[in-house]
Scaffold this motif. Structure first.
Motif, PDB file in Angstrom:
ATOM      1  N   PRO A  66     -43.086   5.965 -20.389  1.00  0.00           N
ATOM      2  CA  PRO A  66     -41.712   5.403 -20.803  1.00  0.00           C
ATOM      3  C   PRO A  66     -42.020   4.201 -21.347  1.00  0.00           C
ATOM      4  N   LEU A  67     -41.240   3.492 -22.470  1.00  0.00           N
ATOM      5  CA  LEU A  67     -41.233   2.298 -22.838  1.00  0.00           C
ATOM      6  C   LEU A  67     -40.815   1.028 -21.992  1.00  0.00           C
ATOM      7  N   LEU A  68     -39.915   1.457 -21.420  1.00  0.00           N
ATOM      8  CA  LEU A  68     -39.136   0.479 -20.351  1.00  0.00           C
ATOM      9  C   LEU A  68     -38.632  -0.655 -21.154  1.00  0.00           C
ATOM     10  N   ARG A  69     -37.821  -0.236 -22.017  1.00  0.00           N
ATOM     11  CA  ARG A  69     -37.209  -1.496 -22.760  1.00  0.00           C
ATOM     12  C   ARG A  69     -36.219  -2.143 -21.906  1.00  0.00           C
ATOM     13  N   GLY A 114     -42.937  -7.178 -17.741  1.00  0.00           N
ATOM     14  CA  GLY A 114     -43.591  -6.144 -17.656  1.00  0.00           C
ATOM     15  C   GLY A 114     -43.597  -5.143 -18.827  1.00  0.00           C
ATOM     16  N   ARG A 115     -43.788  -3.771 -18.796  1.00  0.00           N
ATOM     17  CA  ARG A 115     -44.204  -3.067 -20.148  1.00  0.00           C
ATOM     18  C   ARG A 115     -42.631  -3.029 -20.831  1.00  0.00           C
ATOM     19  N   THR A 116     -42.756  -3.212 -21.924  1.00  0.00           N
ATOM     20  CA  THR A 116     -41.482  -3.256 -22.963  1.00  0.00           C
ATOM     21  C   THR A 116     -42.233  -3.384 -24.236  1.00  0.00           C
ATOM     22  N   VAL A 117     -41.395  -2.635 -25.407  1.00  0.00           N
ATOM     23  CA  VAL A 117     -41.965  -2.635 -26.656  1.00  0.00           C
ATOM     24  C   VAL A 117     -41.533  -4.205 -27.286  1.00  0.00           C
ATOM     25  N   ARG A 118     -40.777  -4.893 -26.491  1.00  0.00           N
ATOM     26  CA  ARG A 118     -40.515  -6.277 -27.006  1.00  0.00           C
ATOM     27  C   ARG A 118     -41.803  -7.457 -26.865  1.00  0.00           C
ATOM     28  N   GLY A 152     -46.345  -1.114 -24.808  1.00  0.00           N
ATOM     29  CA  GLY A 152     -45.389   0.059 -24.861  1.00  0.00           C
ATOM     30  C   GLY A 152     -46.320   1.161 -25.527  1.00  0.00           C
ATOM     31  N   VAL A 153     -47.629   0.722 -25.906  1.00  0.00           N
ATOM     32  CA  VAL A 153     -48.445   1.931 -26.504  1.00  0.00           C
ATOM     33  C   VAL A 153     -48.274   3.230 -25.967  1.00  0.00           C
TER      34      VAL A 153
END
Length: 332
Positions: A329-332, A56-60, A139-140
């Motif tokens: 939220p970036l949801l890291r 899913g959504r994450t800066v990774r 994560g934009v």
């Protein structure tokens, strides 16, 4: 039948090749069209990979996106010469600011993007099909440029997210794409953010694309882009009263570096306080006098004050802050 299709396909490709050689307009349209198609297809493929690997959504996910986009340069004959990557090695969060020239900036961005870094983008990009999807997954931080009422609240949320999740945020302080070979006056949202979070500002400068890419003249060929990551500018102990000075210092340093990388020595004409400063042939912009807010430039021929024009077909920000709207939220 198969041989017939092969002959027709070969004939069409040869015709397109000839047209591209004879007509800059055809060459530009085909290369831009291919670039847009490549973005859509690559984004769809990368989105699947991001969902499978990270769920899913994450800066990774930016690592996957970076690997995909960095292959684009081979399709268009774009070469990069990068200097100063060690300046990204700061402990903790940071605000990265860079000049913004064209749709090709994505290639330059991914060429040097550090780990744990997300970008700030206009909300409209989220609805651009697979491109919007991959930006969301990466994560934009999407912003509403038309809304001014929630600017302070959004900056506060971004500052908290940066510190809590230890991420860097990449912002284009010009607010819109600008292919004039100069810088537009900076909007101060990125610098308010850095001061509020008490994190350093890292300027990144890309040389002018105008030698190989210019929508106004329908120029799009291969070329080299020089990139320089400048030393971090500390904000420890600064307050909102120092934002203008911080913005002006970054503008001055980045503009000087832009001219150096682009091979323009620049012409510096210092006029009395409260007037204008000319630092490049044919391009005049607001003087860097602290507190001076002039939203225009003096033309070399008439001396009149007018709004500097960004790239053809682009519109500027509707408000001063570059960080207005909704922070996801970036949801890291």
């Amino acid at each position: 039948m198969e041989m017939g299709w092969l002959l027709w396909g070969t004939a069409v490709l040869l015709l397109l090749h000839v047209l591209m050689q004879l007509s800059p307009t055809v060459n530009f349209a085909l290369r831009i069209g291919f670039y847009c198609l490549l973005c859509l297809v690559a984004s769809a493929v990368a989105a699947v990979a991001c969902l499978l690997v990270n769920g899913g959504r994450t800066v990774r996910n930016m690592r996957i996106i970076k690997a995909v986009v960095r292959s684009f340069k081979y399709f268009f004959g774009v070469r990069f010469e990068v200097k100063g990557l060690e300046n990204f090695k700061v402990e903790g969060p940071a605000v990265i600011v860079s000049n913004h020239q064209s749709v090709l900036d994505m290639m330059g961005l991914m060429e040097v993007l550090p780990d744990n870094c997300v970008q700030v983008g206009k909300k409209e990009l989220m609805y651009m099909g697979s491109v919007g999807l991959i930006m969301y997954l990466g994560g934009v931080i999407f912003i509403n440029r038309k809304s001014t009422s929630s600017a302070k609240m959004v900056m506060s949320e971004v500052a908290k997210t940066m510190v809590a999740e230890n991420v860097k945020v990449w912002v284009y302080p010009e607010g819109t794409r600008n292919c004039t070979g100069d810088l537009l006056p900076f909007k101060k949202g990125a610098f308010h953010l850095a001061v509020q979070a008490q994190v350093p500002v890292i300027p990144v400068v890309y040389s002018s694309f105008t030698t190989f890419y210019n929508p106004k003249t329908k120029l799009f060929t291969s070329g080299k882009i020089k990139v320089e990551v400048l030393p971090p500018v500390e904000t420890k102990g600064l307050t909102s009263d120092d934002v203008t000075d911080l913005s002006d210092r970054c503008f001055s340093t980045m503009r000087e570096t832009l001219f150096k990388l682009s091979g323009h020595p620049g012409i510096k004409l210092v006029l009395p306080k409260g007037s204008m400063t000319r630092e490049a042939p044919g391009a005049l912009s607001p003087a860097l006098t602290p507190g001076l807010e002039l939203q225009g430039l003096v033309t070399a021929s008439t001396g009149s004050v007018g709004r500097q024009q960004p790239c053809l077909g682009q519109q500027g920000e509707g408000s001063e802050s570059s960080l207005e709207g909704t922070v996801w939220p970036l949801l890291r």
